[in-house]
Design a protein around this motif. Structure first.
Motif, mmCIF file in Angstrom:
data_model
loop_
_atom_site.group_PDB
_atom_site.id
_atom_site.type_symbol
_atom_site.label_atom_id
_atom_site.label_comp_id
_atom_site.label_asym_id
_atom_site.label_seq_id
_atom_site.Cartn_x
_atom_site.Cartn_y
_atom_site.Cartn_z
ATOM 1 N N SER A 1 -8.302 8.416 5.503
ATOM 2 C CA SER A 1 -7.711 7.417 4.606
ATOM 3 C C SER A 1 -6.254 7.209 4.977
ATOM 4 O O SER A 1 -5.487 8.170 5.079
ATOM 5 C CB SER A 1 -7.798 7.885 3.153
ATOM 6 O OG SER A 1 -9.134 7.994 2.732
ATOM 7 N N LEU A 2 -5.895 5.959 5.173
ATOM 8 C CA LEU A 2 -4.509 5.624 5.496
ATOM 9 C C LEU A 2 -3.748 5.375 4.203
ATOM 10 O O LEU A 2 -4.118 4.500 3.416
ATOM 11 C CB LEU A 2 -4.456 4.380 6.387
ATOM 12 C CG LEU A 2 -3.053 3.845 6.691
ATOM 13 C CD1 LEU A 2 -2.241 4.867 7.483
ATOM 14 C CD2 LEU A 2 -3.139 2.525 7.456
ATOM 15 N N VAL A 3 -2.676 6.122 4.006
ATOM 16 C CA VAL A 3 -1.823 5.980 2.829
ATOM 17 C C VAL A 3 -0.479 5.432 3.290
ATOM 18 O O VAL A 3 0.247 6.081 4.039
ATOM 19 C CB VAL A 3 -1.639 7.330 2.111
ATOM 20 C CG1 VAL A 3 -0.773 7.163 0.860
ATOM 21 C CG2 VAL A 3 -2.995 7.924 1.744
ATOM 22 N N GLY A 4 -0.151 4.215 2.848
ATOM 23 C CA GLY A 4 1.095 3.595 3.276
ATOM 24 C C GLY A 4 0.906 2.770 4.535
ATOM 25 O O GLY A 4 -0.206 2.398 4.916
ATOM 26 N N GLY A 5 2.027 2.470 5.180
ATOM 27 C CA GLY A 5 1.997 1.658 6.391
ATOM 28 C C GLY A 5 2.652 0.314 6.173
ATOM 29 O O GLY A 5 2.505 -0.294 5.113
ATOM 30 N N PRO B 1 0.827 -1.212 0.000
ATOM 31 C CA PRO B 1 0.000 0.000 0.000
ATOM 32 C C PRO B 1 0.863 1.263 0.000
ATOM 33 O O PRO B 1 0.851 2.061 0.936
ATOM 34 C CB PRO B 1 -0.790 -0.133 1.300
ATOM 35 C CG PRO B 1 0.156 -0.855 2.221
ATOM 36 C CD PRO B 1 0.913 -1.827 1.341
ATOM 37 N N LEU B 2 1.631 1.455 -1.070
ATOM 38 C CA LEU B 2 2.565 2.578 -1.131
ATOM 39 C C LEU B 2 1.895 3.825 -1.696
ATOM 40 O O LEU B 2 0.930 3.738 -2.457
ATOM 41 C CB LEU B 2 3.766 2.213 -2.003
ATOM 42 C CG LEU B 2 4.570 0.988 -1.555
ATOM 43 C CD1 LEU B 2 5.759 0.782 -2.486
ATOM 44 C CD2 LEU B 2 5.026 1.130 -0.125
ATOM 45 N N PRO B 3 2.404 5.002 -1.349
ATOM 46 C CA PRO B 3 1.845 6.230 -1.924
ATOM 47 C C PRO B 3 2.171 6.344 -3.405
ATOM 48 O O PRO B 3 3.121 5.734 -3.901
ATOM 49 C CB PRO B 3 2.537 7.332 -1.116
ATOM 50 C CG PRO B 3 3.793 6.718 -0.610
ATOM 51 C CD PRO B 3 3.472 5.278 -0.373
ATOM 52 N N ARG B 4 1.367 7.118 -4.097
ATOM 53 C CA ARG B 4 1.609 7.378 -5.515
ATOM 54 C C ARG B 4 3.022 7.936 -5.684
ATOM 55 O O ARG B 4 3.442 8.844 -4.953
ATOM 56 C CB ARG B 4 0.579 8.386 -6.022
ATOM 57 C CG ARG B 4 0.660 8.661 -7.510
ATOM 58 C CD ARG B 4 -0.499 9.541 -7.940
ATOM 59 N NE ARG B 4 -0.401 9.864 -9.358
ATOM 60 C CZ ARG B 4 -1.308 10.570 -10.026
ATOM 61 N NH1 ARG B 4 -2.392 11.016 -9.384
ATOM 62 N NH2 ARG B 4 -1.154 10.820 -11.303
ATOM 63 N N HIS B 5 3.755 7.389 -6.654
ATOM 64 C CA HIS B 5 5.173 7.751 -6.730
ATOM 65 C C HIS B 5 5.614 8.246 -8.094
ATOM 66 O O HIS B 5 6.786 8.579 -8.282
ATOM 67 C CB HIS B 5 6.040 6.556 -6.310
ATOM 68 C CG HIS B 5 5.712 5.271 -6.994
ATOM 69 N ND1 HIS B 5 4.735 4.420 -6.530
ATOM 70 C CD2 HIS B 5 6.214 4.678 -8.101
ATOM 71 C CE1 HIS B 5 4.664 3.354 -7.305
ATOM 72 N NE2 HIS B 5 5.540 3.492 -8.278
ATOM 73 N N ASP B 6 4.725 8.313 -9.060
ATOM 74 C CA ASP B 6 5.017 8.891 -10.364
ATOM 75 C C ASP B 6 6.340 8.363 -10.915
ATOM 76 O O ASP B 6 6.482 7.183 -11.164
ATOM 77 C CB ASP B 6 4.991 10.421 -10.288
ATOM 78 C CG ASP B 6 3.610 10.941 -9.909
ATOM 79 O OD1 ASP B 6 2.620 10.358 -10.379
ATOM 80 O OD2 ASP B 6 3.516 11.909 -9.129
#
Length: 595
Positions: free
Chosen positions: A416-420, A380-385
């Protein structure tokens, strides 16, 4: 939320108790959507604060990324290269905590890094640090960089440390300790992290802690798996506060409404899709797929000598090989994921794993037939372009959206949880819960920092103490191996299981000595079993270790049919479903027996 299984069984007879609790009281202060470790951890934390909290998961608990991890509890030494010092600091603190509060599942893991050069990568490292990209061909990290990283790692671990500091070995001493290592190594560095051999059961322990807090009157905490979000609408004017969510029982197809003042979205890589269902599309996530294989390979197991081998492969990817009981786990890949496709281990990834093993243990022969299980998940990684997958932050953040009180996005505040990541789930849950408490105008009552998790309470701390526990809990028909297996599976909660086993006649299954009829009945009554596959993959390690047979499928299905109300058609559908899940998602072909 986990990946979707490839088939559904017919509805079980009667109403599930977990669903009935939600239908009887169709409102909560907080509704958590997503039953991975971070959602479940937040459920436990809020329940302990006395909050009226509910959790729903569309599949089984720990079915997605949480169950597809590298089974490590670690500080993330490689995150230092990304400059994620806060995350490393939090991770080593939480690693040390979990060794204390969850000793039944989280164990120290001695880790060795084979090193083939002294100064390689010294010039490339600053560029990686500054740009988060690999510049040109990968430059192997040499002894100088690894020594620097491990020294920093020890520094972050200095307060409350429960593991030894790192050590360096020259080639001669390294090969004396691990003689099957590549003879071309120059050094080997050894340090300690931790592993979690039963992430699914640890998740279940955390969940049951939350449920028990509710049962004890601390809160009204209820949770159900196989319950999917369909849609959300504003609750105003409908006799509700906040938002009304429509839920679907994935086992029966039944729909019902549930309302909440605050919604917490912990659906991992599916956070954006969940927000879209709630009428407020987002673009927070950019998950990557990670795959692993499990080998039944006694020679490779012996070569590891009880240690994780953690190293940089020729493509610059950090990979690992380590013992998991009587099997060897190898991972992991890190490639951009397409959520429209199943997360499965591909043939190309298997080739990659076999190659990397040969890079470190060149004289060990490998065969695909020795692979007993594969698994994949979407981080569940953040958007990284444009950032390369290996450099994407493993840290987390919490996004808040205020409900408008009208329209499709509803009246509830949504977090909303982003990452972890696994290692920091307790701290993350505390952080997320504190945000929710602030939203509700409440204050924290309890910290979980020193609170034992489930069967970790009173867990015997030495080998001698374990043997005394086993001896004290043996009985007629339950020998030392069977008793030890129960302690391994449940921690000290095994006492509750043993009490159940001893209240009626019991027998071991014919297909395995690791389960009995009464234990399966206990699981059916107490662990929210929805599918036969839940037992094989997440309540036991039988699938992980390649021990599922046609006889086992039939026998377990027979036993579960009673407490779960399966008729002959449903029993047959469950066997077919388990076969399909094992084949499609785990590369395991199991032929059923005619019964």
């Amino acid at each position: 939320m986990g990946q979707k299984d490839s088939a559904r069984n017919q509805a079980p007879a009667g109403e599930r108790a977990s669903v009935e609790k939600l239908r009887k009281r169709p409102h909560a202060q907080v509704l958590i959507i997503g039953g991975g470790i971070n959602g479940v951890g937040t459920f436990r934390d809020l329940a302990l604060q006395g909050i009226d909290v509910a959790l729903v998961e569309r599949g089984d608990y720990c079915q997605g990324a949480s169950g597809a991890s590298s089974h490590m509890i670690h500080g993330g030494i490689r995150y230092l290269e990304n400059g994620e010092f806060r995350l490393v600091r939090e991770s080593v603190v939480e690693r040390n905590r979990l060794l204390r509060i969850a000793p039944h599942y989280v164990k120290p893991l001695q880790t060795t890094i084979p090193i083939f050069s002294t100064f390689s990568g010294v010039l490339a490292a600053p560029l990686r640090f500054l740009t988060h990209k690999q510049q040109g061909a990968p430059k192997e990290r040499g002894a100088f960089l690894i020594k620097l990283g491990l020294s920093l790692y020890d520094f972050f671990s200095r307060d409350g440390g429960t593991v030894p500091r790192h050590e360096f070995r020259g080639r001669k001493r390294a090969l004396a300790e691990l003689p099957r290592l590549h003879p071309g190594i120059k050094y080997a560095a050894t340090y300690f992290d931790a592993s979690v051999h039963n992430p699914e059961r640890l998740t279940l322990d955390v969940l049951q802690d939350g449920e028990k807090a509710g049962a004890a009157g601390a809160s009204d905490a209820r949770a159900s798996n196989y319950l999917a979000l369909v849609a959300v609408r504003d609750g105003a004017g409908a006799g509700h506060t906040g938002s009304v969510v429509e839920l679907r029982d994935e086992l029966t197809g039944e729909l019902f409404d549930f309302s909440a003042d605050v919604i917490v979205n912990t659906t991992g890589a599916w956070v954006d899709l969940t927000n879209e269902k709630m009428g407020a599309p987002s673009a927070f996530m950019g998950g990557t797929k990670g795959s692993h294989i499990v080998l039944d390979h006694p020679e490779l197991l012996a070569a590891c000598n009880g240690r994780e081998i953690f190293f940089e492969h020729t493509d610059g990817r950090i990979v690992l090989i380590y013992p998991m009981g009587d099997r060897v786990l190898v991972g992991t890949t890190d490639v951009d994921a397409d959520l429209a496709e199943d997360a499965v281990c591909t043939g190309a990834e298997i080739d990659y794993f076999l190659e990397l093993i040969g890079h470190v243990f060149p004289d060990i022969t490998l065969d695909r037939e020795q692979i007993v299980y594969t698994f994949s998940g979407v981080r569940p990684l953040p958007r990284h372009d444009a950032t390369q997958p290996g450099f994407v932050s493993r840290d987390y953040r919490i996004e808040r959206r205020a409900g408008s009180g009208s329209g499709n996005d509803g009246g509830a505040v949504v977090f909303s949880l982003v990452g972890g990541k696994w290692t920091t789930f307790r701290a993350l849950a505390e952080h997320l819960s504190t945000n929710v408490l602030n939203e509700l105008g409440l204050v924290r009552k309890v910290s979980t920092a020193k609170l034992a998790i489930g069967g970790g309470a009173g867990f015997p701390g030495t080998g001698d103490a374990v043997q005394r526990w086993i001896k004290a809990h043996m009985a007629a028909g339950r020998d030392a191996d069977r008793t030890a297996g129960l302690l391994t599976r449940y921690g000290t909660r095994a006492e509750e299981v043993i009490s159940f086993l001893d209240r009626a006649p019991d027998r071991l299954l014919h297909s395995t000595r690791e389960l009995s009829v009464r234990e399966l009945e206990f699981m059916a009554r107490n662990e929210q079993i929805g599918h036969l596959a839940d037992i094989l993959i997440r309540r036991t390690s039988l699938a992980f270790r390649g021990l599922v047979t046609g006889e086992l499928l039939n026998e377990v299905a027979d036993v579960l049919s009673g407490p779960l109300g399966w008729d002959a058609a449903t029993r047959s559908a469950e066997i077919s479903h388990a076969q399909e899940v094992l084949k499609r998602f785990h590369g395991v072909q199991v032929h059923s027996l005619v019964s």
